[in-house]
Scaffold this active site. Sequence first.
Site, PDB file in Angstrom:
ATOM      1  N   GLU A 107       0.879  -1.204   0.092  1.00  0.00           N
ATOM      2  CA  GLU A 107      -0.017  -0.038   0.054  1.00  0.00           C
ATOM      3  C   GLU A 107       0.814   1.441  -0.030  1.00  0.00           C
ATOM      4  O   GLU A 107       2.058   1.197   0.650  1.00  0.00           O
ATOM      5  CB  GLU A 107      -0.973   0.164   1.114  1.00  0.00           C
ATOM      6  CG  GLU A 107      -1.999   1.195   1.273  1.00  0.00           C
ATOM      7  CD  GLU A 107      -2.730   1.443   0.273  1.00  0.00           C
ATOM      8  OE1 GLU A 107      -2.297   1.529  -0.907  1.00  0.00           O
ATOM      9  OE2 GLU A 107      -4.131   1.960   0.690  1.00  0.00           O
ATOM     10  N   ASP A 108       0.278   2.440  -0.523  1.00  0.00           N
ATOM     11  CA  ASP A 108       1.067   3.659  -0.539  1.00  0.00           C
ATOM     12  C   ASP A 108       1.047   4.360   0.772  1.00  0.00           C
ATOM     13  O   ASP A 108       2.199   4.659   1.003  1.00  0.00           O
ATOM     14  CB  ASP A 108       0.521   4.375  -1.569  1.00  0.00           C
ATOM     15  CG  ASP A 108      -1.019   4.689  -1.606  1.00  0.00           C
ATOM     16  OD1 ASP A 108      -1.638   4.256  -0.513  1.00  0.00           O
ATOM     17  OD2 ASP A 108      -1.580   5.308  -2.422  1.00  0.00           O
ATOM     18  N   ASP A 111      -3.348   6.091   6.597  1.00  0.00           N
ATOM     19  CA  ASP A 111      -3.829   7.323   7.232  1.00  0.00           C
ATOM     20  C   ASP A 111      -4.565   7.010   8.344  1.00  0.00           C
ATOM     21  O   ASP A 111      -4.418   6.696   9.383  1.00  0.00           O
ATOM     22  CB  ASP A 111      -4.241   8.188   5.955  1.00  0.00           C
ATOM     23  CG  ASP A 111      -4.613   9.506   6.350  1.00  0.00           C
ATOM     24  OD1 ASP A 111      -3.845  10.215   7.004  1.00  0.00           O
ATOM     25  OD2 ASP A 111      -5.629  10.091   5.989  1.00  0.00           O
ATOM     26  N   PHE A 160      -0.904  16.384   3.821  1.00  0.00           N
ATOM     27  CA  PHE A 160      -1.238  15.785   2.632  1.00  0.00           C
ATOM     28  C   PHE A 160      -0.276  15.829   1.616  1.00  0.00           C
ATOM     29  O   PHE A 160       0.247  16.866   1.217  1.00  0.00           O
ATOM     30  CB  PHE A 160      -2.711  16.507   2.169  1.00  0.00           C
ATOM     31  CG  PHE A 160      -3.477  15.625   1.117  1.00  0.00           C
ATOM     32  CD1 PHE A 160      -4.178  14.672   1.544  1.00  0.00           C
ATOM     33  CD2 PHE A 160      -3.008  15.839  -0.086  1.00  0.00           C
ATOM     34  CE1 PHE A 160      -4.825  13.733   0.420  1.00  0.00           C
ATOM     35  CE2 PHE A 160      -3.733  15.120  -1.019  1.00  0.00           C
ATOM     36  CZ  PHE A 160      -4.578  14.121  -0.750  1.00  0.00           C
ATOM     37  N   ARG A 173       0.299  11.847  -9.518  1.00  0.00           N
ATOM     38  CA  ARG A 173       0.890  10.607  -9.271  1.00  0.00           C
ATOM     39  C   ARG A 173       1.982  10.382 -10.029  1.00  0.00           C
ATOM     40  O   ARG A 173       2.742   9.388  -9.391  1.00  0.00           O
ATOM     41  CB  ARG A 173      -0.224   9.642  -9.954  1.00  0.00           C
ATOM     42  CG  ARG A 173      -1.513   9.495  -9.068  1.00  0.00           C
ATOM     43  CD  ARG A 173      -2.426   8.442  -9.292  1.00  0.00           C
ATOM     44  NE  ARG A 173      -3.915   8.333  -9.439  1.00  0.00           N
ATOM     45  CZ  ARG A 173      -4.366   8.044  -7.881  1.00  0.00           C
ATOM     46  NH1 ARG A 173      -3.483   7.688  -7.074  1.00  0.00           N
ATOM     47  NH2 ARG A 173      -5.558   8.227  -7.822  1.00  0.00           N
TER      48      ARG A 173
END
Length: 189
Positions: A107-108, A111, A160, A173
């Site tokens: 996963e990136d 959060d 963010f 991206r």
Amino acid sequence: MTTEVRTASPADDIAEILLDAPTIATRVAELGREITAEYAGKDPVFVSILKGALPFLADLMRQVPIAVSLDFLEVSSYGDSTETSGVVRILKDLAHPVEGRHVLVVEDILDTGFTLRYVLGHLRDQKPASVRLCTLLDKPARRIVPIQIDHKGFEIPDRFVVGYGLDYGERYRNLPFIGVLKPEVYGRR
Ligand code: IMP
Ligand code: MG
């Protein structure tokens, strides 16, 4: 006569680079060595979550010189904003069942944890031999649901971020680094 075409570059919208490309590459290579040692002889399947984890998966798997297979899930949690809704939906499910397999979720970013709670539950329902988690980024300050991370790239502050797969409104991206947007960019879409 030539006409000059000026195209705004996504990189122009970045206020600050948090992790540059060499820093990411060095850490990804370290994660690759950990994962290689852990999964040698286990024929694991890397389950990656579209679309944000794509660059990370592509770089990580090339640092893991053992037999692996790949599968993908696509989920929606955020829509196009920067705030989580807590509601997770599967947009694209796995192509192959993972029953009996050793699964590594790639996963990136972790959060609030809503997305991974849902994804890990969905995978465990299929009775895999094991399910572990590798996330490139961790924002612990934002966590609502506790999630165990087995392989972590970097802890980052509560900001963010975009780039290296991460988007704001589906943009950015393709930046090769991870950075923070200029404040005036928010609200443009
Ligand atoms: P969670 O469900 O709140 O843990 O959010 C996980 C998902 O939200 C990630 O897979 C990303 O798609 C998105 N996300 C969370 N934080 C960021 C960020 O800082 N930049 C871009 N996307 C983010
Ligand atoms: Mg994601």
